[in-house]
Design an enzyme around this catalytic site. Structure first.
Site, short mmCIF file in Angstrom:
data_model
loop_
_atom_site.label_atom_id
_atom_site.label_comp_id
_atom_site.label_asym_id
_atom_site.label_seq_id
_atom_site.Cartn_x
_atom_site.Cartn_y
_atom_site.Cartn_z
N SER A 1 0.83 -1.21 0.00
CA SER A 1 0.00 0.00 0.00
C SER A 1 0.86 1.25 0.00
O SER A 1 1.55 1.51 -0.97
CB SER A 1 -1.05 0.03 1.10
OG SER A 1 -2.06 0.96 0.71
N HIS B 1 2.66 14.89 5.17
CA HIS B 1 2.42 16.28 4.83
C HIS B 1 2.92 17.07 6.04
O HIS B 1 2.49 16.78 7.16
CB HIS B 1 0.94 16.55 4.57
CG HIS B 1 0.38 15.61 3.55
ND1 HIS B 1 0.57 15.78 2.20
CD2 HIS B 1 -0.32 14.47 3.70
CE1 HIS B 1 -0.01 14.78 1.55
NE2 HIS B 1 -0.55 13.97 2.45
N CYS C 1 -1.11 -3.78 3.97
CA CYS C 1 -1.94 -4.98 3.96
C CYS C 1 -1.06 -6.21 4.18
O CYS C 1 0.16 -6.11 4.27
CB CYS C 1 -2.69 -5.09 2.63
SG CYS C 1 -1.61 -5.20 1.19
#
Length: 123
Positions: free
Chosen positions: A65, A70, A85
């Site tokens: 994944s 940020h 996952c």
């Protein structure tokens, strides 16, 4: 339910009082360490600095994944998403990220991502 039996776990982390949030080399190194610690497979990484000394946005695409960040250096704040996952554990990625950014406050949320049928069966 074990990690390998569900589509994934998504950890959302808010780091307040954090440092090194405008240092792309440090962010990339932290991601590399975090990915290895979680047992994930790196596909690619990309970062963007909004201005010298400004915030950074970036992602690491994983076979399992992704990790994203940020940052707002002016507020000493970083928002991170770690979604993995299979047998990879996103919580194992956290120590490397904490070491790199030394937040004074960490807020975590973990979401189990799964199909509606599996979630209904678990209840």
């Amino acid at each position: 339910m074990t990690a390998g039996e569900l589509p994934g776990r998504h950890v959302i982390a808010d780091f307040s009082g954090a440092e090194n949030l405008d240092d792309v080399a440090r962010i990339e190194a932290a991601f590399t360490s975090a990915i290895a610690a979680a047992g994930a497979t790196l596909l690619s990484m990309s970062f963007h600095v909004f201005s010298p000394g400004g915030g950074v946005t970036g992602t690491a695409s994983l076979a399992e994944s992704h990790i994203s960040i940020h940052t707002w250096p002016e507020n000493a704040y970083a928002a991170l998403d770690i979604f993995m996952c299979g047998v990879c554990d996103p919580l194992n990625a956290l120590p490397a990220l904490i070491e790199a950014f030394t937040p004074s406050l960490i807020e975590l949320r973990q979401i189990v991502r799964d199909t509606a049928e599996t979630l209904a069966e678990a209840q």
